[in-house]
Design an enzyme around this catalytic site. Structure first.
Site, short mmCIF file in Angstrom:
data_model
loop_
_atom_site.label_atom_id
_atom_site.label_comp_id
_atom_site.label_asym_id
_atom_site.label_seq_id
_atom_site.Cartn_x
_atom_site.Cartn_y
_atom_site.Cartn_z
N SER A 1 3.00 -0.36 6.15
CA SER A 1 4.14 -0.03 6.99
C SER A 1 5.20 -1.12 6.98
O SER A 1 6.40 -0.85 6.87
CB SER A 1 3.68 0.24 8.42
OG SER A 1 2.78 1.33 8.47
N SER B 1 0.83 -1.20 0.00
CA SER B 1 0.00 0.00 0.00
C SER B 1 0.87 1.25 0.00
O SER B 1 1.69 1.44 0.91
CB SER B 1 -0.91 0.01 1.23
OG SER B 1 -1.55 1.26 1.36
N GLY C 1 -8.24 4.67 7.84
CA GLY C 1 -7.93 6.08 7.87
C GLY C 1 -6.46 6.40 8.04
O GLY C 1 -5.99 7.43 7.57
N PHE C 2 -5.73 5.50 8.69
CA PHE C 2 -4.32 5.75 8.96
C PHE C 2 -3.53 4.45 8.84
O PHE C 2 -4.04 3.38 9.17
CB PHE C 2 -4.12 6.35 10.36
CG PHE C 2 -4.78 7.67 10.56
CD1 PHE C 2 -4.16 8.85 10.15
CD2 PHE C 2 -6.04 7.75 11.12
CE1 PHE C 2 -4.78 10.08 10.32
CE2 PHE C 2 -6.68 8.98 11.30
CZ PHE C 2 -6.03 10.15 10.89
N GLY C 3 -2.28 4.56 8.41
CA GLY C 3 -1.40 3.41 8.36
C GLY C 3 -0.75 3.17 9.71
O GLY C 3 -0.83 3.99 10.63
N GLY C 4 -0.11 2.00 9.84
CA GLY C 4 0.67 1.71 11.02
C GLY C 4 -0.12 1.24 12.23
O GLY C 4 0.44 1.16 13.34
N HIS D 1 -8.66 1.64 -3.70
CA HIS D 1 -9.54 1.44 -2.55
C HIS D 1 -10.13 2.79 -2.16
O HIS D 1 -9.45 3.65 -1.59
CB HIS D 1 -8.71 0.84 -1.39
CG HIS D 1 -9.47 0.64 -0.13
ND1 HIS D 1 -8.84 0.41 1.07
CD2 HIS D 1 -10.80 0.62 0.13
CE1 HIS D 1 -9.75 0.25 2.02
NE2 HIS D 1 -10.95 0.40 1.48
N HIS E 1 -1.63 -1.33 -4.06
CA HIS E 1 -2.85 -0.92 -3.36
C HIS E 1 -2.82 0.59 -3.16
O HIS E 1 -1.85 1.14 -2.62
CB HIS E 1 -2.93 -1.63 -2.01
CG HIS E 1 -4.24 -1.45 -1.30
ND1 HIS E 1 -5.35 -2.23 -1.56
CD2 HIS E 1 -4.61 -0.57 -0.35
CE1 HIS E 1 -6.35 -1.86 -0.79
NE2 HIS E 1 -5.93 -0.84 -0.05
N MET F 1 -8.53 8.58 0.22
CA MET F 1 -9.27 9.04 1.40
C MET F 1 -9.71 10.48 1.21
O MET F 1 -8.96 11.31 0.69
CB MET F 1 -8.39 8.92 2.65
CG MET F 1 -7.82 7.54 2.89
SD MET F 1 -6.81 7.52 4.40
CE MET F 1 -6.17 5.84 4.33
N MET G 1 -11.94 4.98 0.04
CA MET G 1 -12.45 5.24 1.39
C MET G 1 -13.07 6.63 1.38
O MET G 1 -12.55 7.57 1.98
CB MET G 1 -11.31 5.17 2.41
CG MET G 1 -10.59 3.85 2.46
SD MET G 1 -9.44 3.83 3.85
CE MET G 1 -8.24 2.65 3.26
N ASP H 1 -6.53 -5.91 5.10
CA ASP H 1 -5.77 -4.65 5.09
C ASP H 1 -5.76 -4.07 6.48
O ASP H 1 -6.82 -3.75 7.04
CB ASP H 1 -6.43 -3.68 4.11
CG ASP H 1 -5.68 -2.36 4.00
OD1 ASP H 1 -4.61 -2.21 4.62
OD2 ASP H 1 -6.17 -1.48 3.27
N GLY H 2 -4.56 -3.96 7.04
CA GLY H 2 -4.42 -3.33 8.35
C GLY H 2 -3.63 -4.20 9.30
O GLY H 2 -4.09 -5.26 9.72
N GLY H 3 -2.42 -3.79 9.62
CA GLY H 3 -1.61 -4.52 10.59
C GLY H 3 -1.08 -5.85 10.09
O GLY H 3 -0.77 -6.73 10.89
N MET I 1 -11.33 -4.93 6.29
CA MET I 1 -10.44 -4.04 7.03
C MET I 1 -10.19 -4.65 8.40
O MET I 1 -11.12 -4.93 9.15
CB MET I 1 -11.07 -2.66 7.18
CG MET I 1 -11.22 -1.88 5.88
SD MET I 1 -9.64 -1.58 5.04
CE MET I 1 -8.71 -0.70 6.31
#
Length: 220
Positions: A199, A10, A144-147, A68, A35, A39, A70, A176-178, A139
């Site tokens: 990340s 991403s 809304g935010f990475g990391g 994607h 990806h 936003m 959002m 997607d996420g973590g 999700m």
């Protein structure tokens, strides 16, 4: 479902001031897709980029682009991103009333259609759309935010969706996420076959090794 997971870095975690280098890094890593998190500051509390960024990235790579969205009112934006060169348009079920109509509009444009679900939306919400989807994106963080850290309970939803699709046309079931070395095995075991990594990918000393590790999750 694919037997080996695909990896889609991403660019949300990339340096936007040197996006060309970020795309080169993705290509050199042997990742499978790019990806692109769009936003709007309304659907999620962050703002990223619009169709021009997608068009500029399209010029630099032949890898599939998963855009994607959002955003609120995605039906007002899909045409611009299709024109920019998206291969997949993934929008949030929570942002539309007539999801089936928008899916058909995307597919009529010869682009693959995806639906994304935030952590609080149940798997059952997409049950009437199964036959028309190319991709489902779960999700595993609040968008809304990475990391952010993966929310473990979201992986139950991945398994539920995989079960719902048994016997249907093959789709991509994305998370997607973590997603990182500590969480990838659980995500793949739950049924994911497309891993979005932000990340973890862009912070890796060796992005190609990171991609190899994520892809080996089924066999390790």
């Amino acid at each position: 479902m694919n037997n080996q997971p695909l990896v889609a870095p991403s660019v949300l975690s990339a340096d936007f001031g040197d996006i060309a280098a970020a795309i080169d890094r993705i290509e050199a890593s042997q990742a499978d897709m790019v990806h692109l998190d769009v936003m709007d500051g309304h659907f999620v509390p962050n703002i990223t980029f619009g169709p021009k960024m997608v068009a500029d990235i399209r010029k630099r790579t032949k890898l599939p682009l998963d855009v994607h969205l959002m955003v609120d009112n995605p039906e007002s934006h899909v045409d611009a991103f299709i024109d920019a060169g998206a291969d997949y348009i993934t929008f949030h079920l929570e942002a539309v009333t007539h999801a089936h109509r928008l899916i058909q509009r995307i597919r009529d444009a010869k682009v693959k259609a995806g639906i994304s679900l935030v952590p609080s939306t149940p798997a059952s919400a997409i049950s009437e759309l199964l036959e028309d989807l190319d991709l489902v994106l779960v999700m595993t963080v609040n968008p809304g935010f990475g990391g952010q850290k993966l929310i473990p309970g979201c992986l139950r939803k991945v398994t539920q969706i995989k079960t719902m699709f048994e016997g249907a046309s093959p789709i991509l079931l994305s998370v997607d996420g973590g997603i990182n070395r500590d969480t990838v095995r659980a995500a793949v075991s739950a049924g994911a076959n497309l891993l979005v990594s932000g990340s973890a990918f862009f912070r890796a000393e060796d992005p190609a090794e990171e991609v190899r590790f994520l892809k080996a999750a089924l066999s390790s």
